[in-house]
Design a protein around this motif. Sequence first.
Motif, PDB file in Angstrom:
ATOM      1  N   PHE A   1      10.581   1.608 -11.446  1.00 25.98           N
ATOM      2  CA  PHE A   1       9.698   2.354 -12.327  1.00 25.98           C
ATOM      3  C   PHE A   1       8.871   3.327 -11.479  1.00 25.98           C
ATOM      4  CE2 PHE A   1       7.489  -1.486 -11.093  1.00 25.98           C
ATOM      5  CZ  PHE A   1       6.185  -1.077 -10.820  1.00 25.98           C
ATOM      6  N   VAL A   2       8.198   4.270 -12.150  1.00 31.16           N
ATOM      7  CA  VAL A   2       7.522   5.371 -11.471  1.00 31.16           C
ATOM      8  C   VAL A   2       6.016   5.280 -11.679  1.00 31.16           C
ATOM      9  CG1 VAL A   2       7.238   7.887 -11.398  1.00 31.16           C
ATOM     10  CG2 VAL A   2       9.529   6.883 -11.657  1.00 31.16           C
ATOM     11  N   ILE A   3       5.277   5.573 -10.594  1.00 31.80           N
ATOM     12  CA  ILE A   3       3.832   5.805 -10.691  1.00 31.80           C
ATOM     13  C   ILE A   3       3.608   7.299 -10.507  1.00 31.80           C
ATOM     14  CG2 ILE A   3       1.591   5.439  -9.614  1.00 31.80           C
ATOM     15  CD1 ILE A   3       2.348   2.625  -9.015  1.00 31.80           C
ATOM     16  N   ASP A   4       3.150   7.960 -11.553  1.00 30.66           N
ATOM     17  CA  ASP A   4       2.929   9.409 -11.554  1.00 30.66           C
ATOM     18  C   ASP A   4       1.425   9.652 -11.687  1.00 30.66           C
ATOM     19  OD1 ASP A   4       2.688  12.108 -12.107  1.00 30.66           O
ATOM     20  OD2 ASP A   4       4.564  12.195 -13.243  1.00 30.66           O
ATOM     21  N   ALA A   5       0.797  10.179 -10.662  1.00 27.33           N
ATOM     22  CA  ALA A   5      -0.652  10.373 -10.667  1.00 27.33           C
ATOM     23  C   ALA A   5      -1.084  11.325 -11.772  1.00 27.33           C
ATOM     24  CB  ALA A   5      -1.105  10.894  -9.304  1.00 27.33           C
ATOM     25  N   THR A   6      -0.282  12.356 -12.032  1.00 26.76           N
ATOM     26  CA  THR A   6      -0.645  13.312 -13.088  1.00 26.76           C
ATOM     27  C   THR A   6      -0.553  12.674 -14.457  1.00 26.76           C
ATOM     28  OG1 THR A   6       0.152  15.140 -11.708  1.00 26.76           O
ATOM     29  CG2 THR A   6      -0.100  15.564 -14.060  1.00 26.76           C
ATOM     30  N   GLU A   7       0.520  11.951 -14.718  1.00 30.04           N
ATOM     31  CA  GLU A   7       0.715  11.306 -16.017  1.00 30.04           C
ATOM     32  C   GLU A   7      -0.354  10.254 -16.282  1.00 30.04           C
ATOM     33  OE1 GLU A   7       4.029   8.409 -18.132  1.00 30.04           O
ATOM     34  OE2 GLU A   7       4.701   9.915 -16.670  1.00 30.04           O
ATOM     35  N   LEU A   8      -0.756   9.517 -15.235  1.00 27.89           N
ATOM     36  CA  LEU A   8      -1.759   8.455 -15.388  1.00 27.89           C
ATOM     37  C   LEU A   8      -3.178   8.983 -15.216  1.00 27.89           C
ATOM     38  CD1 LEU A   8       0.003   5.568 -13.413  1.00 27.89           C
ATOM     39  CD2 LEU A   8       0.010   5.970 -15.884  1.00 27.89           C
TER      40      LEU A   8
ATOM     41  N   LEU B   1       0.859  -1.183   0.000  1.00 26.70           N
ATOM     42  CA  LEU B   1       0.000   0.000   0.000  1.00 26.70           C
ATOM     43  C   LEU B   1       0.891   1.227   0.000  1.00 26.70           C
ATOM     44  CD1 LEU B   1      -3.226   0.649   2.014  1.00 26.70           C
ATOM     45  CD2 LEU B   1      -1.439   2.383   1.977  1.00 26.70           C
ATOM     46  N   ILE B   2       0.676   2.104  -0.971  1.00 25.82           N
ATOM     47  CA  ILE B   2       1.484   3.320  -1.075  1.00 25.82           C
ATOM     48  C   ILE B   2       0.560   4.522  -1.228  1.00 25.82           C
ATOM     49  CG2 ILE B   2       3.485   2.142  -2.042  1.00 25.82           C
ATOM     50  CD1 ILE B   2       2.644   3.152  -4.785  1.00 25.82           C
ATOM     51  N   VAL B   3       1.038   5.676  -0.792  1.00 22.71           N
ATOM     52  CA  VAL B   3       0.297   6.940  -0.904  1.00 22.71           C
ATOM     53  C   VAL B   3       1.010   7.798  -1.930  1.00 22.71           C
ATOM     54  CG1 VAL B   3      -0.552   8.965   0.307  1.00 22.71           C
ATOM     55  CG2 VAL B   3      -0.459   6.755   1.487  1.00 22.71           C
ATOM     56  N   VAL B   4       0.257   8.323  -2.900  1.00 23.18           N
ATOM     57  CA  VAL B   4       0.837   9.060  -4.016  1.00 23.18           C
ATOM     58  C   VAL B   4       0.372  10.507  -3.972  1.00 23.18           C
ATOM     59  CG1 VAL B   4       0.907   9.298  -6.517  1.00 23.18           C
ATOM     60  CG2 VAL B   4       1.040   7.022  -5.471  1.00 23.18           C
ATOM     61  N   ASP B   5       1.335  11.395  -3.963  1.00 25.15           N
ATOM     62  CA  ASP B   5       1.109  12.825  -4.176  1.00 25.15           C
ATOM     63  C   ASP B   5       2.016  13.234  -5.334  1.00 25.15           C
ATOM     64  OD1 ASP B   5       0.728  15.513  -4.118  1.00 25.15           O
ATOM     65  OD2 ASP B   5       1.903  15.852  -2.303  1.00 25.15           O
ATOM     66  N   GLU B   6       3.306  13.289  -5.044  1.00 29.12           N
ATOM     67  CA  GLU B   6       4.308  13.421  -6.089  1.00 29.12           C
ATOM     68  C   GLU B   6       4.580  12.036  -6.686  1.00 29.12           C
ATOM     69  OE1 GLU B   6       5.372  16.306  -7.027  1.00 29.12           O
ATOM     70  OE2 GLU B   6       4.360  17.427  -5.428  1.00 29.12           O
ATOM     71  N   PRO B   7       5.258  11.961  -7.823  1.00 30.75           N
ATOM     72  CA  PRO B   7       5.592  10.651  -8.407  1.00 30.75           C
ATOM     73  C   PRO B   7       6.325   9.755  -7.404  1.00 30.75           C
ATOM     74  CG  PRO B   7       6.034  12.393  -9.992  1.00 30.75           C
ATOM     75  CD  PRO B   7       5.682  13.083  -8.701  1.00 30.75           C
ATOM     76  N   VAL B   8       5.945   8.461  -7.397  1.00 29.37           N
ATOM     77  CA  VAL B   8       6.498   7.492  -6.449  1.00 29.37           C
ATOM     78  C   VAL B   8       7.290   6.438  -7.212  1.00 29.37           C
ATOM     79  CG1 VAL B   8       5.947   5.709  -4.758  1.00 29.37           C
ATOM     80  CG2 VAL B   8       4.659   7.851  -4.774  1.00 29.37           C
ATOM     81  N   LEU B   9       8.484   6.128  -6.703  1.00 26.96           N
ATOM     82  CA  LEU B   9       9.366   5.140  -7.324  1.00 26.96           C
ATOM     83  C   LEU B   9       9.139   3.783  -6.666  1.00 26.96           C
ATOM     84  CD1 LEU B   9      11.721   5.046  -9.454  1.00 26.96           C
ATOM     85  CD2 LEU B   9      13.276   5.151  -7.480  1.00 26.96           C
ATOM     86  N   LEU B  10       8.829   2.752  -7.484  1.00 27.36           N
ATOM     87  CA  LEU B  10       8.665   1.387  -7.002  1.00 27.36           C
ATOM     88  C   LEU B  10       9.853   0.540  -7.450  1.00 27.36           C
ATOM     89  CD1 LEU B  10       4.875   0.616  -7.595  1.00 27.36           C
ATOM     90  CD2 LEU B  10       5.989   1.624  -5.607  1.00 27.36           C
ATOM     91  N   THR B  11      10.268  -0.372  -6.558  1.00 28.28           N
ATOM     92  CA  THR B  11      11.417  -1.237  -6.832  1.00 28.28           C
ATOM     93  C   THR B  11      10.992  -2.693  -6.697  1.00 28.28           C
ATOM     94  OG1 THR B  11      12.911   0.430  -5.937  1.00 28.28           O
ATOM     95  CG2 THR B  11      13.791  -1.773  -6.206  1.00 28.28           C
TER      96      THR B  11
END
Length: 489
Positions: free
Chosen positions: A191-198, A130-140
């Motif tokens: 890789f990155v999860i970017d709320a704005t991009e998605l 479980l992750i919280v996204v505001d700014e882009p978040v990096l997943l490994t």
Amino acid sequence: MLLPTGSTSSPVSDSELTSTLENGIWVNETLSVNGTTNLAPQNANWVLYDVTDVYTEWPILRSGEYFSHVTPIDENVWNWSITIDVQGLSCTCWLEVSQPDGLSKAIINRVIFIGLGPHNPLLQPLHDDLIVVDEPVLLTTQGILSGDSIGESKIFLSWCHAPNGACDGDLYSAEVNVTWDISQQSNVGTFVIDATELELYDGTWQFSYVLQDMFLRTSPKVDVQVLVDQTDPEARLTSPSQVTEGETIIVDGSDSSDGVWSSKLQTVWYITEPDGSLRVADQSESSGMFLTLKPTVPGNYSIQLDVFDNVGRKSSETSQFVVYNMAPKLELKLDDSDEVSPNSWQIDENDVLDISTIVDETSNDRTNLIYEWYINDRLVSNDSELSTRLGVGVHELRIVVTDDNGESAVHEMDIIVKGEVTEKTGELNLMGIALIVTIIVGVILFTKRIRKNENDNSPMPKWNSSKKNESVAEYSNDEEELQMWNDSD
């Protein structure tokens, strides 16, 4: 059951259980595992699971309670080895080796491909589920393949809006731009999860991703719950502007907001006292969005509410109110009477006057009250109770009670003291009256007797005798004549 993130050990121990075996090794008949430990080597356990389908209950293929071989190499350090016969097995397997370490365990684990294959790739996530996204978040994550090059592998991402835990609406998918670290065969990708991009809006989203190797074989999916929070919180306060000392006040912060995450806001309350000191509200005073106070010191107060959202953004709001002093309220209790605070009171001479006070005041002021008892404008006591004797007459009593803020309560009354009428004095008065009556009666009788004697002894006729005396004389003559007739007979 998902794969764990890696080796673990006791967080408060220097214990170490290690192995030189790499993730993703491919074997057919015999599995040999080597390593070192500084824990007692006679205590060890190992289990070989089939994790071909990571989302089912993992079957146990092999297990054991001891190392196969142990060799001391230093003080409290041993080399160990485990030999496992895997002939006839075909799986993507998970080997877990553990040793007791106090109240916990030291654990190592490895992914092992066994049998002819082909074997699908596997992902071992190195992030929380479980992750919280505001700014882009990096997943490994770590990609594990059975002998292929990770550099030509891809990661595909799928997501949907899931406010209640299941997809609600469209399902989206895309290939992500993954960067692989192949140094020392670690095969770690980011890789990155970017709320704005998605184009993600605030709320709960369900993500999953898979690894696809160069032969288009895919790994089991890895699920991640993503909480998107891009709205700044806003703190709002509602409170009265003034209260009386000792009155309960409730400060309301429930209008604070953070979009869909308003119910998840965290709060911290601060109180500035009239003397300027700042403190954090006690747990007994604060309950989420509400602060309950019962101020006992008059003056100006300041309340500050800080609210924090899921990603740590803060908003603050301040409110002020004035606490006015409560003047003491005074009641008097006299002797054993039920009457309270009379304007006058009567007692007998030599009686003890006992008066107690009942003061309604805040607990803070109650210990600092000043008592002043005046009788006929003279200060006689500074105690909370008065016990005294007074002389016969009317006395003016005044009690003044003053709190530490100079507010006073006053009560005035008259004390009437009666003179005492004794039983002996009453008896003497009765005896005196009886004596006077006796003397008067005696004088009257004595006077009558003297007059009678004078009448009996006088030679002169009593011309002035009363009719009563004449009747008596006539009666006497008649009686004498009758006697004479009786004698002649």
